[in-house]
Write a protein that holds these residues in place. Structure first.
Motif, PDB file in Angstrom:
ATOM      1  N   TYR A  35      12.988   7.865 -12.040  1.00  0.00           N
ATOM      2  CA  TYR A  35      14.400   7.930 -11.193  1.00  0.00           C
ATOM      3  C   TYR A  35      14.182   8.390  -9.744  1.00  0.00           C
ATOM      4  CZ  TYR A  35      17.420   8.000 -15.073  1.00  0.00           C
ATOM      5  OH  TYR A  35      17.870   7.778 -16.513  1.00  0.00           O
ATOM      6  N   VAL A  36      13.408   9.220  -9.357  1.00  0.00           N
ATOM      7  CA  VAL A  36      13.244   9.752  -7.957  1.00  0.00           C
ATOM      8  C   VAL A  36      12.239   8.778  -7.308  1.00  0.00           C
ATOM      9  CG1 VAL A  36      12.013  11.223  -6.522  1.00  0.00           C
ATOM     10  CG2 VAL A  36      13.284  12.027  -8.211  1.00  0.00           C
ATOM     11  N   SER A  37      11.318   8.168  -8.047  1.00  0.00           N
ATOM     12  CA  SER A  37      10.417   7.035  -7.463  1.00  0.00           C
ATOM     13  C   SER A  37      11.286   5.705  -7.097  1.00  0.00           C
ATOM     14  CB  SER A  37       9.450   6.686  -8.540  1.00  0.00           C
ATOM     15  OG  SER A  37       8.436   5.840  -7.981  1.00  0.00           O
ATOM     16  N   LYS A  38      12.353   5.519  -8.100  1.00  0.00           N
ATOM     17  CA  LYS A  38      12.978   4.040  -7.730  1.00  0.00           C
ATOM     18  C   LYS A  38      14.019   4.430  -6.491  1.00  0.00           C
ATOM     19  CE  LYS A  38      13.133   2.113 -12.437  1.00  0.00           C
ATOM     20  NZ  LYS A  38      13.683   1.691 -13.623  1.00  0.00           N
ATOM     21  N   MET A  39      14.664   5.703  -6.468  1.00  0.00           N
ATOM     22  CA  MET A  39      15.538   5.920  -5.421  1.00  0.00           C
ATOM     23  C   MET A  39      14.887   5.756  -3.915  1.00  0.00           C
ATOM     24  SD  MET A  39      18.177   8.876  -6.474  1.00  0.00           S
ATOM     25  CE  MET A  39      16.989   9.838  -7.573  1.00  0.00           C
ATOM     26  N   LEU A  40      13.596   6.507  -3.876  1.00  0.00           N
ATOM     27  CA  LEU A  40      12.689   6.428  -2.734  1.00  0.00           C
ATOM     28  C   LEU A  40      12.312   4.804  -2.409  1.00  0.00           C
ATOM     29  CD1 LEU A  40      11.193   9.808  -2.859  1.00  0.00           C
ATOM     30  CD2 LEU A  40      12.888   9.210  -1.416  1.00  0.00           C
TER      31      LEU A  40
ATOM     32  N   ALA B 296       4.305  10.799  -8.585  1.00  0.00           N
ATOM     33  CA  ALA B 296       4.035  10.763 -10.123  1.00  0.00           C
ATOM     34  C   ALA B 296       3.190  12.117 -10.002  1.00  0.00           C
ATOM     35  CB  ALA B 296       3.071   9.884 -10.513  1.00  0.00           C
ATOM     36  N   LEU B 297       2.171  12.440  -9.264  1.00  0.00           N
ATOM     37  CA  LEU B 297       1.069  13.590  -9.094  1.00  0.00           C
ATOM     38  C   LEU B 297       2.005  14.855  -8.786  1.00  0.00           C
ATOM     39  CD1 LEU B 297      -1.669  14.607  -8.900  1.00  0.00           C
ATOM     40  CD2 LEU B 297      -1.727  14.236  -6.471  1.00  0.00           C
ATOM     41  N   LEU B 298       3.084  14.734  -8.032  1.00  0.00           N
ATOM     42  CA  LEU B 298       3.940  15.953  -7.422  1.00  0.00           C
ATOM     43  C   LEU B 298       4.582  16.276  -8.832  1.00  0.00           C
ATOM     44  CD1 LEU B 298       5.029  18.058  -5.722  1.00  0.00           C
ATOM     45  CD2 LEU B 298       6.671  16.628  -4.758  1.00  0.00           C
ATOM     46  N   GLY B 299       5.319  15.147  -9.744  1.00  0.00           N
ATOM     47  CA  GLY B 299       5.995  15.640 -10.671  1.00  0.00           C
ATOM     48  C   GLY B 299       5.328  16.112 -11.857  1.00  0.00           C
ATOM     49  N   HIS B 300       3.957  15.649 -11.972  1.00  0.00           N
ATOM     50  CA  HIS B 300       3.147  16.249 -13.002  1.00  0.00           C
ATOM     51  C   HIS B 300       2.786  17.803 -12.659  1.00  0.00           C
ATOM     52  CE1 HIS B 300       3.380  12.552 -15.354  1.00  0.00           C
ATOM     53  NE2 HIS B 300       2.613  11.902 -14.410  1.00  0.00           N
ATOM     54  N   LYS B 301       2.599  17.881 -11.353  1.00  0.00           N
ATOM     55  CA  LYS B 301       1.972  19.125 -11.035  1.00  0.00           C
ATOM     56  C   LYS B 301       3.425  20.061 -11.182  1.00  0.00           C
ATOM     57  CE  LYS B 301       0.687  21.587  -6.800  1.00  0.00           C
ATOM     58  NZ  LYS B 301       0.411  21.604  -5.482  1.00  0.00           N
ATOM     59  N   LYS B 302       4.616  19.641 -10.916  1.00  0.00           N
ATOM     60  CA  LYS B 302       5.723  20.618 -11.404  1.00  0.00           C
ATOM     61  C   LYS B 302       6.279  20.531 -12.711  1.00  0.00           C
ATOM     62  CE  LYS B 302       7.889  21.206  -6.676  1.00  0.00           C
ATOM     63  NZ  LYS B 302       9.175  20.934  -6.181  1.00  0.00           N
ATOM     64  N   ALA B 303       5.398  19.778 -13.626  1.00  0.00           N
ATOM     65  CA  ALA B 303       6.041  19.747 -15.065  1.00  0.00           C
ATOM     66  C   ALA B 303       7.464  19.106 -15.286  1.00  0.00           C
ATOM     67  CB  ALA B 303       5.892  20.939 -15.775  1.00  0.00           C
ATOM     68  N   VAL B 304       7.534  17.890 -14.415  1.00  0.00           N
ATOM     69  CA  VAL B 304       8.849  17.192 -14.491  1.00  0.00           C
ATOM     70  C   VAL B 304       8.900  16.204 -15.642  1.00  0.00           C
ATOM     71  CG1 VAL B 304      10.547  15.906 -13.037  1.00  0.00           C
ATOM     72  CG2 VAL B 304       9.272  17.972 -12.074  1.00  0.00           C
ATOM     73  N   ASN B 305       9.893  15.867 -15.785  1.00  0.00           N
ATOM     74  CA  ASN B 305      10.163  15.081 -17.264  1.00  0.00           C
ATOM     75  C   ASN B 305       9.746  13.545 -16.697  1.00  0.00           C
ATOM     76  OD1 ASN B 305      11.147  13.114 -19.203  1.00  0.00           O
ATOM     77  ND2 ASN B 305      13.065  14.309 -19.497  1.00  0.00           N
TER      78      ASN B 305
ATOM     79  N   VAL C 237       0.881  -1.234   0.006  1.00  0.00           N
ATOM     80  CA  VAL C 237      -0.158   0.092   0.036  1.00  0.00           C
ATOM     81  C   VAL C 237       0.956   1.359   0.048  1.00  0.00           C
ATOM     82  CG1 VAL C 237      -1.898   1.349   1.253  1.00  0.00           C
ATOM     83  CG2 VAL C 237      -2.028  -1.038   1.063  1.00  0.00           C
ATOM     84  N   LEU C 238       1.783   1.222   0.925  1.00  0.00           N
ATOM     85  CA  LEU C 238       2.641   2.380   0.867  1.00  0.00           C
ATOM     86  C   LEU C 238       3.652   2.584  -0.541  1.00  0.00           C
ATOM     87  CD1 LEU C 238       3.988   2.226   4.631  1.00  0.00           C
ATOM     88  CD2 LEU C 238       2.505   3.950   3.472  1.00  0.00           C
ATOM     89  N   SER C 239       4.041   1.561  -1.112  1.00  0.00           N
ATOM     90  CA  SER C 239       4.792   1.669  -2.315  1.00  0.00           C
ATOM     91  C   SER C 239       3.849   2.217  -3.166  1.00  0.00           C
ATOM     92  CB  SER C 239       5.279   0.208  -2.841  1.00  0.00           C
ATOM     93  OG  SER C 239       5.604   0.055  -3.949  1.00  0.00           O
ATOM     94  N   ARG C 240       2.482   1.743  -3.600  1.00  0.00           N
ATOM     95  CA  ARG C 240       1.777   2.508  -4.419  1.00  0.00           C
ATOM     96  C   ARG C 240       1.335   3.804  -4.163  1.00  0.00           C
ATOM     97  NH1 ARG C 240      -2.505  -2.725  -5.586  1.00  0.00           N
ATOM     98  NH2 ARG C 240      -0.889  -3.996  -6.505  1.00  0.00           N
ATOM     99  N   LEU C 241       1.201   4.215  -2.937  1.00  0.00           N
ATOM    100  CA  LEU C 241       0.896   5.418  -2.400  1.00  0.00           C
ATOM    101  C   LEU C 241       2.107   6.453  -2.686  1.00  0.00           C
ATOM    102  CD1 LEU C 241      -1.208   7.350  -1.040  1.00  0.00           C
ATOM    103  CD2 LEU C 241       0.042   6.829   1.107  1.00  0.00           C
ATOM    104  N   LEU C 242       3.377   6.005  -2.510  1.00  0.00           N
ATOM    105  CA  LEU C 242       4.545   6.794  -2.764  1.00  0.00           C
ATOM    106  C   LEU C 242       4.653   6.875  -4.382  1.00  0.00           C
ATOM    107  CD1 LEU C 242       7.419   7.962  -1.508  1.00  0.00           C
ATOM    108  CD2 LEU C 242       8.187   5.622  -2.005  1.00  0.00           C
ATOM    109  N   LYS C 243       4.324   5.951  -4.916  1.00  0.00           N
ATOM    110  CA  LYS C 243       4.633   6.074  -6.406  1.00  0.00           C
ATOM    111  C   LYS C 243       3.700   7.135  -7.063  1.00  0.00           C
ATOM    112  CE  LYS C 243       5.018   3.345 -10.718  1.00  0.00           C
ATOM    113  NZ  LYS C 243       4.976   1.978 -11.232  1.00  0.00           N
ATOM    114  N   SER C 244       2.438   6.882  -6.776  1.00  0.00           N
ATOM    115  CA  SER C 244       1.420   7.795  -7.215  1.00  0.00           C
ATOM    116  C   SER C 244       1.728   9.249  -6.651  1.00  0.00           C
ATOM    117  CB  SER C 244      -0.043   7.494  -6.611  1.00  0.00           C
ATOM    118  OG  SER C 244      -0.103   7.346  -5.351  1.00  0.00           O
ATOM    119  N   SER C 245       2.306   9.491  -5.593  1.00  0.00           N
ATOM    120  CA  SER C 245       2.388  10.804  -4.771  1.00  0.00           C
ATOM    121  C   SER C 245       3.304  11.424  -5.422  1.00  0.00           C
ATOM    122  CB  SER C 245       2.568  10.837  -3.307  1.00  0.00           C
ATOM    123  OG  SER C 245       1.711  10.347  -2.729  1.00  0.00           O
TER     124      SER C 245
END
Length: 184
Positions: free
Chosen positions: A42-47, A27-36, A17-25
């Motif tokens: 990369y960030v998702s894999k590191m965390l 992704a949401l933050l990255g899209h909000k900041k218009a990140v590649n 559950v935490l893994s999916r929540l972390l990944k979606s959070s």
């Protein structure tokens, strides 16, 4: 024994559950900041790697592996990794800086910025923010790769557009490419 199995099952469910929540959070933050997308991955894999290590540690403690045994194991691993990366400490600092930039850097791909550096003018448009460096294309067309750890240590000025950046440039660009000054 059943208590340990129950705790491990509960821990696995919490991990998923935490893994999916972390990944979606992320992704949401990255899209909000218009990140590649690559950067988000990369960030998702590191965390996710850090969370997995914590999960394994907690499972070992539940199974009854002693603190002393874990301490010996982790100190051995850290000693080997430390020796292997001693000469490459900047890699670790750039990866750490990459995480800080992802969550707290106020600039995005496409922004016009100037990195305040006394030795060289780094003024241009951010093309990409990667795991190890920020790629900036100067007004002259040159591409500069600026390490993440250094960009966090320097003042960065953001401009509204290219014209505002050109106005702050120390260098005067010719109007036409054929008017370039001769190179020495």
């Amino acid at each position: 024994m059943m208590v340990k199995v129950g705790l491990i099952v509960l821990l696995v469910v919490a991990y998923v559950v935490l893994s999916r929540l972390l990944k979606s959070s992320i992704a949401l933050l990255g899209h909000k900041k218009a990140v590649n997308e690559v950067r988000i991955t990369y960030v998702s894999k590191m965390l996710h790697l850090g969370m997995t290590a914590t999960f394994v540690l907690v499972v070992c403690l539940i199974l009854g592996v002693g603190y002393g045994q874990l301490a010996i194991f982790f100190s051995s691993v850290f000693a080997v990794v430390g020796v292997a990366l001693f000469a490459q400490w900047s890699i670790l600092s750039n990866i750490t800086a990459s995480l800080i930039i992802f969550f707290g850097f106020p600039y995005r791909v496409g922004d016009w910025v100037k990195v305040v550096d006394k030795d060289d003018e780094v003024l241009g448009q951010i093309l990409e923010i990667s795991t190890f460096h920020v790629i900036i294309q100067r007004l002259s067309g040159d591409v500069v790769t600026y390490p993440n750890s250094l960009i966090l240590q320097k003042a960065v000025v953001r401009f509204e557009n290219k014209e505002a950046a050109q106005a702050m440039s120390q260098f005067v660009l010719p109007a036409k490419p054929d008017e370039l000054p001769p190179t020495p």
